[in-house]
Design a protein around this motif. Structure first.
Motif, short mmCIF file in Angstrom:
data_model
loop_
_atom_site.label_atom_id
_atom_site.label_comp_id
_atom_site.label_asym_id
_atom_site.label_seq_id
_atom_site.Cartn_x
_atom_site.Cartn_y
_atom_site.Cartn_z
N ALA A 95 0.83 -1.21 0.00
CA ALA A 95 0.00 0.00 0.00
C ALA A 95 0.86 1.25 0.00
O ALA A 95 0.56 2.24 -0.69
N HIS A 98 2.30 1.77 -3.33
CA HIS A 98 1.24 2.29 -4.22
C HIS A 98 1.10 3.80 -4.05
O HIS A 98 0.98 4.54 -5.05
N LEU A 99 1.12 4.27 -2.80
CA LEU A 99 1.05 5.70 -2.54
C LEU A 99 2.23 6.43 -3.17
O LEU A 99 2.08 7.47 -3.82
N THR A 169 -6.74 4.23 -0.37
CA THR A 169 -5.73 3.40 0.32
C THR A 169 -6.29 2.82 1.60
O THR A 169 -6.06 1.65 1.93
#
Length: 763
Positions: A95, A98-99, A169
């Motif tokens: 995650a 991904h950010l 998210t």
């Protein structure tokens, strides 16, 4: 003055096409200037000459690439794994990556943002300020900077896109993802729900006041046009001066309120004059010559109060005051010229669209017996008791002012339901409250020739700063040394930056004590090391701004009250009436500040979460409230003086003033309260508290001071209220605010036409 304004009003009525076209042409010209030359608004609260500014100047000399603290558009994304988990787990690592990959794709970001990296854990030799992962591995911080010159350039949609990414998210992973920092502070532009709510309530009040839909729309049309022109002018002002991003909102508050009020007073007087003459141009001239004179002097008091903010020599506050003053000036000119032009356009249709008829009771002399008259007679029965009651009530409301704590708002004081506050709480949990309010110590070693001595001096300053009370860490974070192609320093730099992280939050008194301790010890460490030391950073700058504001308050009060007192002496030709007006203002403003402290700072009744009062609140509130308070003083007491000038004794003059003005003043105050109170719905903490304070001040001043205290005191003073030394009476010019010099056509009163202000006296 009355004759001049009479000519303006009657001419505007007869030649309405030219006046309307002139205002429209002016709007086009100002709009064109704004479109061609305007610059972005700023959020700078700096003041030249304060210690933190001097340190910042040294920092820019040593580190030319250093930007202004208020131009920082950094965002801190704070991520937290659920209790019992860590960010090192693969699910959360995915995650986070991904950010890191998605943030550079957001609007107003650079294609590559090297600051956005995975959280860094503490390790040997890592400065505490560089650690972005909590000790238990559960909370981490990812930072990046928007690709803008300052936060004022940010678009609301940009920040909304980031919030949507954080929500995505959170929903997909169970990770907590919030964000704070200066790059999240986006000011909504004026024109939202606050203004619409205020205008809606104003329309209802105006319909009830005039009983006519068309007449009710005129003050709104004038006010909206005036505010629109004022806002466009403020945008054009950015070409020649720095204008804060909150300035349009504050100017809108005041512009809408006074724009409606000033038009309302003249329109009400125009309707009254129609019961004395069938010549509508003459009635418009009389209305502008009498009520318009009161509008001019009421507007002058507001202009004095707002323009005098320049006296305290605080650039952002000067810009606020001048912008708001310009908007008020436009409101006055619109009321004096555009309103009679619109009356000329509509002619006999001005009061059409009636929704009710007003048929007041009358006494044996044919004079109106309305609620204003009845209230004035109630006060006359026990003026001493009423006056003492007001003083005790407002004194009690003012009591919390002793606990007032002034500071600039921070993420840690934001509402608990905002992403800024949630991120701040997580950062405090992980790294301590001082992480968000570090102090920056700038060390200038240019007077030391030897590299080794400079390095030793820098180390001494680090040790000195770290030894102060309430310091969590003090780290040498940068020097201006030059480096070779391998990144190896080729020598010790001539300047250094030391980051001092307090153990307390940026808005806590302990941090302010630390700042004071560093500055008090500055001279000793400079003598010991041969360096020049300064303390800057956002916390230091806002603290210095607050101190300057507090020190400037007495000077500002003296200038505003002094000039306005002279103006009121000129208007009323009295010493005691301006004196009582000023003392009444002090009571209302103290009560307003006390109530604001109780509601906003102490969180009374649980309406708002407790937070410090914004530092410029007292100065700005005093300026605005003084101007608005004098508005009601002028509008109410000039009608009393007008009656007194025409032969009524003081007791009857007070009653007659209420007969002719109380209803209109009540409507005007209600509208102003509605306009200001609507801003409480705004998200911005500054605007929210300002809206509350301004609304409360009108309640206290219009309904308690002007409607209770002042008439009670006038009853007690009697004819002495108009006392003026003979020598002063001889040198004062006669401004004729009552319109004594105007020739009026006597005519019958048409009973039943729906006018609470009409009189049976031929004037």
């Amino acid at each position: 003055m009355a004759r001049l304004l009479y000519r303006i009003g009657s001419t505007a009525y007869r030649r309405w096409p030219f006046f309307i076209a002139g205002w429209l042409l002016l709007a086009v010209i100002v709009g064109s200037l704004a479109a061609a030359f305007s610059k972005p608004m700023t959020d700078s609260f700096t003041i030249p000459g304060i210690p933190s500014e001097q340190a910042a100047d040294i920092q820019k000399e040593l580190f030319p690439d250093t930007g202004d603290a208020f131009d920082d558009a950094t965002v801190n994304i704070v991520v937290a794994a659920p209790e019992g988990h860590t960010l090192a787990e693969p699910h959360y690592q995915a995650a986070i990556q991904h950010l890191i990959g998605e943030v550079p794709t957001l609007p107003q970001t650079a294609a590559e943002n090297p600051q956005l990296v995975a959280p860094v854990a503490a390790a040997e030799g890592t400065p505490p300020g560089a650690v972005t992962l909590s000790g238990d591995g559960r909370i981490g911080v990812l930072s990046f900077t928007w690709d803008v010159k300052s936060p004022s350039d940010l678009k609301t949609t940009t920040v909304d896109d980031l919030k949507d990414l954080l929500t995505e998210t959170t929903d997909d992973t169970g990770l907590v993802a919030t964000a704070n920092g200066p790059g999240m502070a986006v000011m909504e532009p004026p024109g939202g729900s606050a203004e619409l709510l205020g205008l809606g309530i104003a329309l209802i009040v105006l319909v009830l006041t005039f009983g006519s839909l068309l007449a009710a729309g005129m003050p709104l049309l004038n006010a909206v046009f005036g505010v629109g022109l004022g806002m466009t002018g403020i945008t054009a002002m950015t070409a020649v001066m720095d204008v804060g991003s909150s300035t349009p909102m504050l100017a809108t508050m005041i512009g809408l309120a006074v724009g409606i009020d000033y038009t309302l007073f003249i329109l009400a007087r125009y309707r009254t004059e129609l019961h004395h003459t069938d010549d509508r141009a003459h009635a418009a001239g009389i209305a502008v010559g009498t009520a318009g004179s009161a509008v001019v002097f009421a507007g002058l008091t507001v202009l004095i109060a707002l323009s005098a903010l320049a006296v305290v020599r605080i650039p952002f506050l000067t810009a606020m005051g001048l912008a708001a003053a310009a908007t008020v000036f436009v409101a006055v000119m619109v009321a004096l010229t555009l309103l009679p032009a619109l009356l000329g356009l509509t002619k006999s249709w001005a009061f059409r669209g009636q929704v009710r008829k007003y048929e007041p009771k009358r006494d044996e002399h044919g004079r109106v017996e309305n609620n204003g008259v009845r209230w004035a007679r109630v006060l006359a029965k026990a003026p001493v008791a009423w006056a003492l009651g007001v003083v005790l009530l407002l004194g009690a409301l003012a009591a919390p002012i002793t606990q007032m704590y002034l500071a600039f708002p921070t993420d840690s004081t934001a509402s608990s339901d905002t992403t800024q506050r949630q991120a701040s709480d997580l950062m405090t949990e992980a790294f301590g409250p001082g992480r968000e309010g570090p102090l920056v110590v700038v060390v200038d070693g240019r007077d030391i020739a030897n590299d080794d001595q400079r390095q030793a001096a820098f180390d001494k300053v680090v040790a000195w700063a770290g030894a102060q009370d309430d310091v969590a860490s003090a780290d040498l974070v940068a020097t201006n040394a030059s480096y070779d192609e391998n990144g190896t320093p080729t020598g010790v730099g001539t300047g250094a930056i030391i980051q001092v992280t307090p153990s307390s939050g940026p808005d806590e008194p302990a941090t302010l004590d630390l700042l004071e301790a560093l500055r008090n010890g500055q001279g000793a460490i400079e003598s010991d090391t041969g360096t020049t030391v300064g303390v800057t950073g956002l916390t230091a700058i806002t603290t210095d701004v607050s101190d300057r504001l507090n020190n400037a308050l007495p000077v500002y009060l003296a200038v505003v009250i002094g000039l306005a007192f002279i103006l009121l002496v000129l208007v009323f030709r009295s010493i005691l009436i301006p004196l009582t007006a000023t003392l009444g203002f002090l009571l209302s403003v103290l009560a307003t500040l006390g109530a604001t402290v109780a509601i906003f700072q102490e969180g009374a009744f649980g309406i708002f979460e407790g937070q410090p009062i914004v530092s410029f609140m007292p100065v700005f509130l005093i300026g605005v409230v003084f101007g608005l308070a004098m508005d009601y003083q002028v509008f109410l007491v000039t009608r009393m003086r007008e009656a007194h000038v025409h032969g009524l004794p003081m007791h009857e003059a007070v009653i007659d003033g209420f007969r002719n003005s109380a209803r209109v003043v009540t409507a005007a105050a209600t509208i102003m309260i509605a306009v200001f109170a609507g801003f409480i719905l705004e998200d911005d903490a500054i605007i929210k508290s300002m809206g509350f304070a301004l609304a409360a001040s009108i309640i206290f001043d219009a309904f308690i001071v002007r409607m209770v205290l002042i008439p009670s005191v006038l009853y007690l003073l009697g004819e002495k209220a108009w006392w003026l030394p003979a020598w002063l009476d001889r040198i004062l010019p006669n401004v004729d605010i009552e319109g004594e010099s105007l020739e009026r056509t006597s005519g019958p009163v048409h009973v039943g036409k729906g006018d609470e202000d009409r009189e049976l006296v031929s004037v």
